[in-house]
Design a protein around this motif. Structure first.
Motif, mmCIF file in Angstrom:
data_model
loop_
_atom_site.group_PDB
_atom_site.id
_atom_site.type_symbol
_atom_site.label_atom_id
_atom_site.label_comp_id
_atom_site.label_asym_id
_atom_site.label_seq_id
_atom_site.Cartn_x
_atom_site.Cartn_y
_atom_site.Cartn_z
ATOM 1 N N LEU A 168 0.791 -1.295 0.108
ATOM 2 C CA LEU A 168 0.259 0.140 -0.091
ATOM 3 C C LEU A 168 0.905 1.326 -0.074
ATOM 4 C CD1 LEU A 168 -2.537 1.729 0.390
ATOM 5 C CD2 LEU A 168 -2.433 1.130 2.694
ATOM 6 N N ARG A 169 1.933 1.191 0.778
ATOM 7 C CA ARG A 169 2.953 2.560 0.890
ATOM 8 C C ARG A 169 3.477 2.568 -0.380
ATOM 9 N NH1 ARG A 169 3.388 0.717 6.420
ATOM 10 N NH2 ARG A 169 4.609 -0.864 5.842
ATOM 11 N N GLN A 170 4.047 1.568 -0.918
ATOM 12 C CA GLN A 170 4.667 1.745 -2.477
ATOM 13 C C GLN A 170 3.579 2.137 -3.454
ATOM 14 O OE1 GLN A 170 6.151 -2.230 -3.291
ATOM 15 N NE2 GLN A 170 7.447 -2.402 -1.449
ATOM 16 N N ILE A 171 2.594 1.699 -3.498
ATOM 17 C CA ILE A 171 1.500 2.291 -4.465
ATOM 18 C C ILE A 171 1.011 3.682 -4.204
ATOM 19 C CG2 ILE A 171 -0.804 2.020 -5.550
ATOM 20 C CD1 ILE A 171 -0.723 -1.166 -4.652
ATOM 21 N N ASP A 172 0.937 3.928 -3.202
ATOM 22 C CA ASP A 172 0.599 5.568 -2.614
ATOM 23 C C ASP A 172 1.787 6.275 -3.112
ATOM 24 O OD1 ASP A 172 -1.015 7.410 -0.798
ATOM 25 O OD2 ASP A 172 1.024 7.352 -0.146
ATOM 26 N N LYS A 173 2.903 5.781 -2.841
ATOM 27 C CA LYS A 173 4.003 6.715 -3.382
ATOM 28 C C LYS A 173 4.040 6.768 -4.958
ATOM 29 C CE LYS A 173 9.117 7.556 -3.099
ATOM 30 N NZ LYS A 173 9.047 7.909 -4.554
ATOM 31 N N TYR A 174 3.705 5.565 -5.676
ATOM 32 C CA TYR A 174 3.831 5.678 -6.871
ATOM 33 C C TYR A 174 2.677 6.651 -7.649
ATOM 34 C CZ TYR A 174 3.191 4.235 -11.833
ATOM 35 O OH TYR A 174 2.911 4.183 -13.334
ATOM 36 N N VAL A 175 1.414 6.872 -6.756
ATOM 37 C CA VAL A 175 0.431 7.561 -7.152
ATOM 38 C C VAL A 175 0.700 9.016 -7.117
ATOM 39 C CG1 VAL A 175 -1.872 8.392 -6.573
ATOM 40 C CG2 VAL A 175 -1.533 5.715 -6.842
ATOM 41 N N VAL A 189 -3.468 8.853 -12.642
ATOM 42 C CA VAL A 189 -2.089 8.495 -12.771
ATOM 43 C C VAL A 189 -1.661 8.345 -14.209
ATOM 44 C CG1 VAL A 189 -1.993 7.761 -10.472
ATOM 45 C CG2 VAL A 189 -2.424 5.991 -12.362
ATOM 46 N N ARG A 190 -0.078 8.553 -14.470
ATOM 47 C CA ARG A 190 0.072 8.184 -15.978
ATOM 48 C C ARG A 190 0.071 6.656 -15.966
ATOM 49 N NH1 ARG A 190 6.260 9.369 -18.632
ATOM 50 N NH2 ARG A 190 5.731 8.683 -20.541
ATOM 51 N N ALA A 191 -0.630 6.565 -17.367
ATOM 52 C CA ALA A 191 -0.750 5.338 -17.868
ATOM 53 C C ALA A 191 -0.949 5.074 -19.216
ATOM 54 C CB ALA A 191 -2.077 4.520 -17.054
ATOM 55 N N ASP A 192 0.233 4.880 -20.021
ATOM 56 C CA ASP A 192 0.149 4.713 -21.410
ATOM 57 C C ASP A 192 1.096 3.655 -21.581
ATOM 58 O OD1 ASP A 192 3.163 5.700 -21.314
ATOM 59 O OD2 ASP A 192 2.298 7.773 -20.953
ATOM 60 N N ARG A 193 1.283 3.303 -23.002
ATOM 61 C CA ARG A 193 2.185 2.196 -23.400
ATOM 62 C C ARG A 193 3.492 2.209 -22.850
ATOM 63 N NH1 ARG A 193 -0.637 -1.699 -25.661
ATOM 64 N NH2 ARG A 193 1.155 -2.305 -27.251
ATOM 65 N N ARG A 194 4.008 3.469 -22.489
ATOM 66 C CA ARG A 194 5.559 3.707 -22.224
ATOM 67 C C ARG A 194 5.624 3.459 -20.591
ATOM 68 N NH1 ARG A 194 6.835 9.109 -25.137
ATOM 69 N NH2 ARG A 194 4.729 9.249 -24.643
ATOM 70 N N GLN A 195 4.650 4.002 -19.950
ATOM 71 C CA GLN A 195 4.538 3.909 -18.412
ATOM 72 C C GLN A 195 3.378 3.878 -17.904
ATOM 73 O OE1 GLN A 195 6.752 7.260 -16.647
ATOM 74 N NE2 GLN A 195 5.600 7.027 -14.999
ATOM 75 N N GLY A 196 3.590 2.921 -16.808
ATOM 76 C CA GLY A 196 2.178 2.470 -15.982
ATOM 77 C C GLY A 196 2.613 1.433 -15.057
ATOM 78 N N LEU A 197 1.839 1.220 -14.022
ATOM 79 C CA LEU A 197 2.010 0.235 -12.986
ATOM 80 C C LEU A 197 0.782 -0.966 -13.264
ATOM 81 C CD1 LEU A 197 2.959 -0.643 -10.387
ATOM 82 C CD2 LEU A 197 1.156 0.614 -9.033
ATOM 83 N N VAL A 198 1.521 -2.122 -13.600
ATOM 84 C CA VAL A 198 0.842 -3.219 -13.828
ATOM 85 C C VAL A 198 0.417 -4.016 -12.579
ATOM 86 C CG1 VAL A 198 0.644 -5.300 -15.295
ATOM 87 C CG2 VAL A 198 1.787 -3.448 -16.097
ATOM 88 N N LEU A 199 -1.148 -4.097 -12.482
ATOM 89 C CA LEU A 199 -1.495 -4.956 -11.461
ATOM 90 C C LEU A 199 -1.983 -6.323 -11.829
ATOM 91 C CD1 LEU A 199 -3.618 -1.918 -9.745
ATOM 92 C CD2 LEU A 199 -1.265 -2.762 -9.154
ATOM 93 N N GLU A 200 -1.622 -7.373 -11.412
ATOM 94 C CA GLU A 200 -2.332 -8.656 -11.450
ATOM 95 C C GLU A 200 -3.613 -8.616 -10.617
ATOM 96 O OE1 GLU A 200 -0.392 -12.939 -11.714
ATOM 97 O OE2 GLU A 200 -1.389 -12.754 -9.842
ATOM 98 N N VAL A 201 -4.700 -8.655 -11.184
ATOM 99 C CA VAL A 201 -6.041 -8.718 -10.500
ATOM 100 C C VAL A 201 -6.763 -10.047 -10.427
ATOM 101 C CG1 VAL A 201 -8.360 -7.513 -10.598
ATOM 102 C CG2 VAL A 201 -6.294 -6.147 -11.259
ATOM 103 N N ALA A 202 -6.962 -10.582 -9.321
ATOM 104 C CA ALA A 202 -7.652 -11.735 -9.224
ATOM 105 C C ALA A 202 -9.316 -11.455 -9.352
ATOM 106 C CB ALA A 202 -7.258 -12.526 -8.038
ATOM 107 N N PHE A 203 -10.229 -12.310 -9.892
ATOM 108 C CA PHE A 203 -11.620 -11.879 -9.686
ATOM 109 C C PHE A 203 -12.265 -13.485 -9.841
ATOM 110 C CE2 PHE A 203 -10.098 -11.564 -13.995
ATOM 111 C CZ PHE A 203 -11.032 -12.104 -14.675
ATOM 112 N N GLU A 204 -13.804 -13.294 -9.566
ATOM 113 C CA GLU A 204 -14.373 -14.534 -9.442
ATOM 114 C C GLU A 204 -15.054 -14.757 -10.682
ATOM 115 O OE1 GLU A 204 -13.874 -16.600 -7.041
ATOM 116 O OE2 GLU A 204 -12.657 -15.031 -6.155
ATOM 117 N N GLY A 205 -15.370 -13.706 -11.605
ATOM 118 C CA GLY A 205 -16.248 -13.852 -12.771
ATOM 119 C C GLY A 205 -16.268 -12.555 -13.515
ATOM 120 N N LEU A 206 -17.078 -12.438 -14.569
ATOM 121 C CA LEU A 206 -17.282 -11.426 -15.090
ATOM 122 C C LEU A 206 -18.790 -11.390 -15.458
ATOM 123 C CD1 LEU A 206 -14.698 -11.576 -17.848
ATOM 124 C CD2 LEU A 206 -14.851 -9.940 -15.963
ATOM 125 N N ASN A 207 -19.618 -10.043 -15.570
ATOM 126 C CA ASN A 207 -20.794 -9.924 -16.087
ATOM 127 C C ASN A 207 -20.532 -8.762 -17.365
ATOM 128 O OD1 ASN A 207 -22.125 -11.344 -14.217
ATOM 129 N ND2 ASN A 207 -21.812 -9.685 -12.768
#
Length: 247
Positions: A168-175, A189-207
Motif C-alpha cells: 500500500l505504501r509503495q502504490i501510494d508513493k507511485y500515485v 495517474v500516468r498510464a500509457d504504453r510507455r509507463q504505467g503500473l501493472v496490477l495482477e488482478v484476481a476475480f471470481e467472474g465477469l458480467n
C-alpha cells in the motif's frame, strides 16, 4: 448485472421493479416468526427451510440444491467445473452445526474455485477511509482496447484490498509521484504504453455491463500481485476478458 439498475436509488419505481425483478435463492434460515433457529442443527434448519420455501412465490424464491457426491475427487470436479459459470464453488456444512456468528473454523468450509487473473494497468486512485484515509488505496484499473497503434485503456474494475501494508505504501508513493490530474479525492495517474503500473488482478467472474465503456464488470476483484517487472504495454487486452465472457 441487470439488478444493478435498482441499486443506489432513493426509491425504486414500479416500472423498474417490473423491468428488473429481484429473485432470492434461499440457503439457510435463522428465524421463522418469533422462533430463533440459530441453535438448531443445520439438518433441522434445512428441514424447516424446505417447508418454508414451499409457502413462497416460486417465481421469486427457490431453494439452493444440496450437492451430492460420492468421494472428494467427485466433489473437486464439481468445484472446478460447476453446472453454471456464475457458481463460485461449494459450501460444506456439518449436519450437526448450529448457525454461529463470525468465522469459526470447523462447522463450515467454503471451497471456492481458483480465481481468474488478468494483468491490468492502474488508471485512477482514490483516498481510502478510516486508517487508510491518508493513503490512496482504492484503485481503478483498465486493459487495452483498440487497433494496434491507437490502443487506449478502458476501465474494467475497481479494487481496494489484496495488498499488504508495505505494498500500500509503495502504490501510494507511485500515485503521488505519477499524478497527472486531480478530481477531488481522486487522482488520475500516468498510464500509457510507455509507463504505467501493472496490477495482477484476481476475480471470481465477469458480467456484461452497459455502464462501463469496456462492456464488462468484474465480480469480487482484488489485487493479487504488483507487477513492477511488467511493462504497461504488455498488460492484457479487452479481448482476453471478452473470451472469458463467451466461454
Amino acid at each position: 448485472s441487470d439488478l444493478q439498475q435498482r441499486l443506489n436509488r432513493k426509491s425504486v419505481t414500479p416500472k423498474i421493479q417490473q423491468q428488473y425483478p429481484a429473485f432470492m435463492r434461499c440457503y439457510d434460515v435463522l428465524q421463522i416468526g418469533d422462533e430463533d433457529l440459530r441453535a438448531r442443527s443445520f439438518r433441522e434448519r434445512r428441514r424447516r427451510l424446505e417447508a418454508f420455501v414451499q409457502t413462497l412465490d416460486p417465481s421469486r424464491f427457490d431453494l439452493s440444491p444440496l450437492v451430492e457426491f460420492t468421494d472428494w475427487q467427485a466433489l473437486e470436479e464439481l468445484r472446478r467445473k460447476p453446472l453454471h459459470p456464475v457458481i463460485e464453488g461449494v459450501m460444506l456444512k456439518r449436519w450437526d452445526s448450529p448457525y454461529l456468528t463470525g468465522r469459526p473454523k470447523g462447522p463450515w468450509f467454503k471451497w471456492k474455485r481458483d480465481p481468474h487473473t488478468v494483468d491490468a494497468v492502474l488508471m485512477y486512485a482514490q483516498r481510502g477511509h478510516g486508517k487508510r484515509s491518508s493513503f490512496y488505496s482504492d484503485y481503478t484499473f483498465g486493459v487495452w482496447s483498440g487497433p494496434e497503434g491507437s490502443e487506449e485503456l478502458v476501465p474494467v474494475g475497481k479494487a481496494y484490498f489484496g495488498f499488504t501494508d508495505e505494498e500500500l505504501r509503495q502504490i501510494d508513493k507511485y500515485v503521488r509521484d505519477n499524478t497527472i490530474e486531480r478530481f477531488g479525492p481522486v487522482r488520475s495517474v500516468r498510464a500509457d504504453r510507455r509507463q504505467g503500473l501493472v496490477l495482477e488482478v484476481a476475480f471470481e467472474g465477469l458480467n456484461r455491463s452497459t455502464r462501463h465503456k469496456s462492456g464488462v464488470a468484474m465480480r469480487f476483484p482484488r489485487i493479487s500481485r504488483l507487477r513492477w517487472d511488467k511493462p504497461a504495454a504488455e498488460a492484457d487486452r479487452i479481448e482476453t476478458l471478452q473470451a472469458l465472457l463467451d466461454s
